[in-house]
Design a protein around this motif. Structure first.
Motif, PDB file in Angstrom:
ATOM      1  N   VAL A  51     -40.159 -58.641  48.685  1.00  0.00           N
ATOM      2  CA  VAL A  51     -41.312 -59.124  47.917  1.00  0.00           C
ATOM      3  C   VAL A  51     -41.753 -58.105  46.868  1.00  0.00           C
ATOM      4  N   LEU A  54     -40.259 -57.992  43.503  1.00  0.00           N
ATOM      5  CA  LEU A  54     -40.716 -58.894  42.447  1.00  0.00           C
ATOM      6  C   LEU A  54     -41.472 -58.114  41.376  1.00  0.00           C
ATOM      7  N   LEU A 208     -34.755 -62.093  41.989  1.00  0.00           N
ATOM      8  CA  LEU A 208     -35.854 -63.042  41.827  1.00  0.00           C
ATOM      9  C   LEU A 208     -35.825 -64.102  42.926  1.00  0.00           C
ATOM     10  N   LEU A 212     -38.670 -64.334  45.973  1.00  0.00           N
ATOM     11  CA  LEU A 212     -39.504 -65.536  46.121  1.00  0.00           C
ATOM     12  C   LEU A 212     -39.293 -66.178  47.488  1.00  0.00           C
ATOM     13  N   LEU A 215     -41.029 -64.109  50.034  1.00  0.00           N
ATOM     14  CA  LEU A 215     -42.476 -64.258  49.856  1.00  0.00           C
ATOM     15  C   LEU A 215     -42.964 -65.491  50.596  1.00  0.00           C
ATOM     16  N   VAL A 216     -42.221 -66.581  50.483  1.00  0.00           N
ATOM     17  CA  VAL A 216     -42.579 -67.808  51.195  1.00  0.00           C
ATOM     18  C   VAL A 216     -42.522 -67.593  52.701  1.00  0.00           C
ATOM     19  N   THR A 234     -46.635 -54.187  44.956  1.00  0.00           N
ATOM     20  CA  THR A 234     -45.845 -54.919  43.965  1.00  0.00           C
ATOM     21  C   THR A 234     -46.259 -54.544  42.549  1.00  0.00           C
TER      22      THR A 234
END
Length: 282
Positions: A51, A54, A208, A212, A215-216, A234
């Motif tokens: 994460v 990102l 990327l 993502l 992160l979910v 981040t």
């Protein structure tokens, strides 16, 4: 994790993500020293690393914004609207294909070994230390044998696949994604700064997507304080990452990668000493 831990880890991520010295290796050593890695839930540390990447990915998107916009625009123009054969496409459109083909290996390996990547083995400091040392030796070999002739517009599909395979090896902690791809780039004859530039562009889809996705997944166990620390780490990583990209591209125009090779060797040995003297657990 405290606020200062988050800032510290963000700085480490930002400075080490794009230099060929392994951000994962540095973060994992820091995480173990700060007692932040759970033996019961090692996948949470994997998510944290993915994460905050990102942030550094945002740095790449901003730094190469003009290039990325031109690649996307020309790629869709010459492959969907005004179709041309690959050999007839312009530089930006062909670069889009090179990024796609170079991304395929890491996607295949990432999905095939997902459980191992998220497990305890990839947080093992023995693995990280030997990976740091091993890739340092491989990068040194590339420095001694490479021709340093090719520019970005001379990269072939074959070259992109080879560099893409090198990127897949970055899933081994301690190897460094930029380290493996720059090494691969040197072996196929790229100039040092060109290898770094292609490495950064090649990182966009994989980093990327993984960031993502993690992160979910992290929403399952994040509370308000953890979310705050994640945002802090981040953000800091993005700022430091931008500076790191700019530094490396300028540095490699005039210098070799031996500075990073020596650093990797020293860090790998240092981690082994910490383990063998029981200062840190592997």
């Amino acid at each position: 994790m405290s606020f200062f831990d988050a800032v510290f880890l963000g700085i480490i991520q930002g400075l080490s993500e794009f230099l060929p010295i392994s951000s994962t290796g540095h973060l994992t050593v820091a995480g173990k020293l700060l007692n932040l890695i759970s033996a019961e839930h090692p996948e949470r540390w994997t998510s944290f690393i993915a994460v905050i990447q990102l942030g550094t990915m945002a740095a790449v998107l901003i730094y190469f914004a003009k290039d990325i916009i031109n690649i996307i625009k020309d790629f869709f123009t010459e492959n969907l609207f005004n179709k041309k054969r690959y050999s007839e496409q312009n530089f930006n459109s062909r670069l889009g294909w090179l990024i796609i083909t170079g991304t395929i290996p890491v996607v295949i390996v990432g999905f095939a070994f997902k459980d191992i990547i998220e497990g305890a083995l990839t947080k093992n400091l023995y693995v990280i230390s030997f990976s740091l040392i091993g890739l340092a030796l491989l990068l040194a070999l590339a420095e001694k044998t490479a021709k340093f002739r090719k520019d970005l517009n001379e990269i072939s599909i074959k070259d992109s696949i080879i560099v893409g395979i090198a990127q897949a090896f970055a899933l081994i902690p301690g190897s460094s994604r930029s380290g493996t791809t720059i090494t691969g780039g040197l072996f196929v004859g790229l100039k040092r700064d060109v290898a770094a530039r292609f490495s950064f562009l090649l990182s966009i889809p994989a980093v990327l997507a993984s960031g993502l996705l993690e992160l979910v997944h992290s929403f399952d166990y994040l509370d308000s304080s953890m979310i705050f620390n994640l945002v802090v780490a981040t953000t800091v990583s993005g700022i430091c990452g931008y500076l790191s990209v700019d530094f490396l591209l300028k540095f490699l125009k005039k210098n070799t990668t031996f500075l990073f090779i020596y650093y990797r060797l020293a860090l790998g040995v240092f981690i082994l000493i910490l383990i063998l003297t029981n200062i840190i657990k592997p």
